[in-house]
Design a protein around this motif. Structure first.
Motif, PDB file in Angstrom:
ATOM      1  N   ILE A 109       0.075  -1.366  -0.237  1.00 25.69           N
ATOM      2  CA  ILE A 109       0.033   0.168   0.096  1.00 25.69           C
ATOM      3  C   ILE A 109       0.956   1.025   0.151  1.00 25.69           C
ATOM      4  O   ILE A 109       2.040   1.448   0.879  1.00 25.69           O
ATOM      5  CB  ILE A 109      -1.099   0.019   1.484  1.00 25.69           C
ATOM      6  N   ALA A 110       0.063   2.276  -0.764  1.00 23.26           N
ATOM      7  CA  ALA A 110       1.565   3.635  -0.556  1.00 23.26           C
ATOM      8  C   ALA A 110       0.303   4.985  -0.325  1.00 23.26           C
ATOM      9  O   ALA A 110      -0.855   4.555  -0.473  1.00 23.26           O
ATOM     10  CB  ALA A 110       1.410   3.659  -2.393  1.00 23.26           C
ATOM     11  N   ASN A 111       1.094   5.417   0.449  1.00 21.96           N
ATOM     12  CA  ASN A 111       0.504   6.877   0.255  1.00 21.96           C
ATOM     13  C   ASN A 111       0.847   8.215   0.050  1.00 21.96           C
ATOM     14  O   ASN A 111       2.135   8.489  -0.048  1.00 21.96           O
ATOM     15  CB  ASN A 111      -0.046   6.481   2.463  1.00 21.96           C
ATOM     16  N   LEU A 112      -0.438   8.260  -1.076  1.00 18.11           N
ATOM     17  CA  LEU A 112      -0.237   9.664  -2.232  1.00 18.11           C
ATOM     18  C   LEU A 112      -0.079  10.607  -0.686  1.00 18.11           C
ATOM     19  O   LEU A 112      -0.360  11.888  -1.614  1.00 18.11           O
ATOM     20  CB  LEU A 112      -1.128   9.687  -2.958  1.00 18.11           C
ATOM     21  N   HIS A 113      -0.724  10.580   0.825  1.00 18.04           N
ATOM     22  CA  HIS A 113      -0.635  12.150   1.300  1.00 18.04           C
ATOM     23  C   HIS A 113       0.980  12.950   0.170  1.00 18.04           C
ATOM     24  O   HIS A 113       1.787  11.984   1.014  1.00 18.04           O
ATOM     25  CB  HIS A 113      -1.107  12.061   1.978  1.00 18.04           C
ATOM     26  N   PRO A 114       0.792  13.983   0.169  1.00 23.59           N
ATOM     27  CA  PRO A 114       2.661  14.553   0.497  1.00 23.59           C
ATOM     28  C   PRO A 114       3.260  14.539   1.678  1.00 23.59           C
ATOM     29  O   PRO A 114       4.386  14.751   1.811  1.00 23.59           O
ATOM     30  CB  PRO A 114       1.644  16.074   0.079  1.00 23.59           C
ATOM     31  N   ASP A 115       2.739  14.387   2.354  1.00 25.77           N
ATOM     32  CA  ASP A 115       2.948  14.258   4.028  1.00 25.77           C
ATOM     33  C   ASP A 115       3.093  13.168   4.629  1.00 25.77           C
ATOM     34  O   ASP A 115       3.561  12.816   6.081  1.00 25.77           O
ATOM     35  CB  ASP A 115       3.264  15.879   4.855  1.00 25.77           C
ATOM     36  N   ALA A 116       3.203  12.270   4.300  1.00 26.20           N
ATOM     37  CA  ALA A 116       2.859  10.596   4.078  1.00 26.20           C
ATOM     38  C   ALA A 116       4.535  10.496   5.256  1.00 26.20           C
ATOM     39  O   ALA A 116       5.152  11.031   4.945  1.00 26.20           O
ATOM     40  CB  ALA A 116       3.553  10.238   3.472  1.00 26.20           C
ATOM     41  N   THR A 117       4.446   9.991   6.137  1.00 27.79           N
ATOM     42  CA  THR A 117       4.764   9.558   7.738  1.00 27.79           C
ATOM     43  C   THR A 117       6.177   8.042   6.673  1.00 27.79           C
ATOM     44  O   THR A 117       7.405   8.405   6.812  1.00 27.79           O
ATOM     45  CB  THR A 117       4.104   9.621   8.521  1.00 27.79           C
ATOM     46  N   THR A 118       5.041   7.288   6.456  1.00 27.25           N
ATOM     47  CA  THR A 118       5.928   6.519   5.792  1.00 27.25           C
ATOM     48  C   THR A 118       4.889   5.863   3.948  1.00 27.25           C
ATOM     49  O   THR A 118       3.915   6.302   4.520  1.00 27.25           O
ATOM     50  CB  THR A 118       5.076   5.093   5.882  1.00 27.25           C
ATOM     51  N   ARG A 119       5.555   6.138   2.969  1.00 29.69           N
ATOM     52  CA  ARG A 119       5.285   6.785   1.975  1.00 29.69           C
ATOM     53  C   ARG A 119       4.511   5.428   1.188  1.00 29.69           C
ATOM     54  O   ARG A 119       3.790   4.976   0.942  1.00 29.69           O
ATOM     55  CB  ARG A 119       6.100   7.230   0.887  1.00 29.69           C
ATOM     56  N   VAL A 120       5.335   3.846   1.164  1.00 30.25           N
ATOM     57  CA  VAL A 120       5.110   2.685   1.169  1.00 30.25           C
ATOM     58  C   VAL A 120       5.176   1.850   2.670  1.00 30.25           C
ATOM     59  O   VAL A 120       5.708   2.010   3.077  1.00 30.25           O
ATOM     60  CB  VAL A 120       6.264   1.859  -0.077  1.00 30.25           C
TER      61      VAL A 120
END
Length: 235
Positions: free
Chosen positions: A182-193
């Protein structure tokens, strides 16, 4: 580095161009869950043909839903020559999501194993479309994440909240090891994937997973978004 960010009306996705590569990100694919759930867990189909047939049967594209919902009387704006305003995009997301649920019992709840077993992007959107990879996401410019968030967070101001629920910033990707992550596309993601939560049965649908981002931690459903590379326009 050149960066171009525009809304792609045809699929309600985003296009970003960095250097000589242009990447288009699609709107989510939504499954009709009442047709999907009977084929999960122990009933998950064996063999690619059966898995592909299931994916083809249950998954709907945003473009199809938008047109079908408009035909059924929902207040949905169809694609035109001029880009939609932020307010119009917000209303479209809300109305399409509401229609998807009311008319088709479609929810943003996907079965990870089906994403792993079937090339759902090419199947539903055509040649050139594919699931994003972990390497894609880790290499995308900040402008793409900012653009996705700008488009999708506008739905939070809607009256129904449908769009916020359906158009999640969490997406399925093919991990570096070939497994679905899973990837988090939020610009300020703490963990991207990150991995699916411990104990997840990938043959069953996933409703929501926890994520962390500056000022926006919580739970959300991971959705299927697709990408394709387009020829550089030289813009």
């Amino acid at each position: 580095m050149r960066t171009l960010l525009t809304l792609t009306i045809a699929v309600c996705g985003l296009t970003t161009s960095a250097a000589a590569q242009t990447v288009e990100v699609s709107a989510p694919l939504f499954p009709r869950v009442l047709d999907l759930y009977p084929f999960t867990g122990d009933a998950y189909p064996d063999g690619y043909d059966a898995q592909e047939a299931l994916a083809d049967d249950v998954l709907m594209t945003f473009g199809w839903l938008r047109d079908e919902c408009a035909a059924r009387g929902y207040d949905v704006l169809l694609a035109g020559d001029a880009p939609l305003t932020p307010e119009q995009r917000m209303e479209n997301y809300n109305h399409v999501a509401e229609c998807a649920y009311d008319e088709f019992t479609a929810k943003p709840y996907m079965v990870p194993q089906l994403v792993a077993d079937v090339d759902v992007c090419a199947l539903k959107l055509g040649d050139g479309w594919r699931l994003p990879t972990e390497a894609d996401v880790l290499g995308w410019p900040d402008a793409l994440f900012e653009g996705v968030a700008d488009v999708l967070t506008e739905t939070a101001d809607g009256t129904s909240g449908w769009g916020t629920f359906y158009f999640s910033l969490l997406v399925y990707v093919t991990g570096a090891d070939g497994d679905v992550r899973i990837a988090n596309l939020h610009p300020d993601a703490t963990t991207r994937v990150f991995d699916l939560p411990a104990g997840t049965d990938p043959t069953r649908h996933v409703e929501a997973v926890p994520f962390d981002a500056a000022g926006a931690s919580g739970w959300a459903p991971p959705v299927v978004r697709c990408v394709r590379e387009l020829p550089d326009t030289g813009a």
